[in-house]
Design a protein around this motif. Sequence first.
Motif, PDB file in Angstrom:
ATOM      1  N   GLU A 155       0.832  -1.201   0.000  1.00  0.00           N
ATOM      2  CA  GLU A 155       0.000   0.000   0.000  1.00  0.00           C
ATOM      3  C   GLU A 155       0.869   1.255   0.000  1.00  0.00           C
ATOM      4  OE1 GLU A 155      -3.082   0.196   2.871  1.00  0.00           O
ATOM      5  OE2 GLU A 155      -3.809  -1.850   2.501  1.00  0.00           O
ATOM      6  N   GLN A 156       0.539   2.174  -0.880  1.00  0.00           N
ATOM      7  CA  GLN A 156       1.215   3.471  -0.884  1.00  0.00           C
ATOM      8  C   GLN A 156       0.632   4.357   0.214  1.00  0.00           C
ATOM      9  OE1 GLN A 156       3.843   3.842  -2.952  1.00  0.00           O
ATOM     10  NE2 GLN A 156       3.378   1.721  -3.549  1.00  0.00           N
ATOM     11  N   GLU A 157      -0.691   4.296   0.355  1.00  0.00           N
ATOM     12  CA  GLU A 157      -1.431   4.973   1.407  1.00  0.00           C
ATOM     13  C   GLU A 157      -2.503   3.996   1.862  1.00  0.00           C
ATOM     14  OE1 GLU A 157      -2.997   8.686   0.116  1.00  0.00           O
ATOM     15  OE2 GLU A 157      -1.094   9.370  -0.742  1.00  0.00           O
ATOM     16  N   PRO A 158      -3.097   4.199   3.045  1.00  0.00           N
ATOM     17  CA  PRO A 158      -4.142   3.272   3.503  1.00  0.00           C
ATOM     18  C   PRO A 158      -5.259   3.131   2.463  1.00  0.00           C
ATOM     19  CG  PRO A 158      -3.479   4.732   5.285  1.00  0.00           C
ATOM     20  CD  PRO A 158      -2.784   5.237   4.059  1.00  0.00           C
ATOM     21  N   GLY A 159      -5.476   1.888   2.024  1.00  0.00           N
ATOM     22  CA  GLY A 159      -6.519   1.620   1.045  1.00  0.00           C
ATOM     23  C   GLY A 159      -6.109   1.856  -0.392  1.00  0.00           C
ATOM     24  N   GLU A 160      -4.901   2.354  -0.614  1.00  0.00           N
ATOM     25  CA  GLU A 160      -4.414   2.619  -1.965  1.00  0.00           C
ATOM     26  C   GLU A 160      -3.341   1.592  -2.315  1.00  0.00           C
ATOM     27  OE1 GLU A 160      -5.543   4.858  -4.123  1.00  0.00           O
ATOM     28  OE2 GLU A 160      -7.059   5.528  -2.684  1.00  0.00           O
TER      29      GLU A 160
END
Length: 203
Positions: A155-160
């Motif tokens: 994940e790059q960001e949470p959820g991404e």
Amino acid sequence: MSKLRILQLSILALAAVAALVLYLPGVRPERTDVRTVEGAPAIGGAFELVDPQGRTVTDADLKGRYALVFFGFVNCPDICPLTLQTLTQALEMAGPMAEDVQPVFITVDAARDTPETMGAYIANFHPRFLALTGTPEQTKRAADAYRVYFRKAAEQEPGEYMMEHSGFVYFMDRDGDFITHFNSSATAQDIAARIRQETGFKR
């Protein structure tokens, strides 16, 4: 009799014996047949998923029709939409001969691809497309049945995140058995030609 003549006669005699061994029934050694293993790859099998309306769909629901089965995910930036568009064009090119072909899109991203999300996404492609999702366990069982590799990337960001997955389209017959597969280089013309080949004389 000269030694040369004796040698020539000996060679002829040996050749005659060899011919008997090689060609006379009951004398020649038994032939060892080379066995070839035939049969289609073990691709396809049982699954239980849901469509955009929340209805349960199993592999049995595909029986009686040909199917083009592709695994991907809604947030896929390139391969998935391109493949779904190629299948849409192929079905249109094949015309009436594609009426017995059910296109199927199965997600490998069950966490984000809800029935509603799948329904909205697949509306951009051929109207006969069947979009299927389920729990992570259900979608993994379906992917395993078709020998599909997939993995969640970091994940790059949470959820991404992105999903790595194999990109084959599987062409299945009316009994749910594997016919062939198409890779990402297959054109709509290639797929339409194979559809016509398989369905044109079997209606």
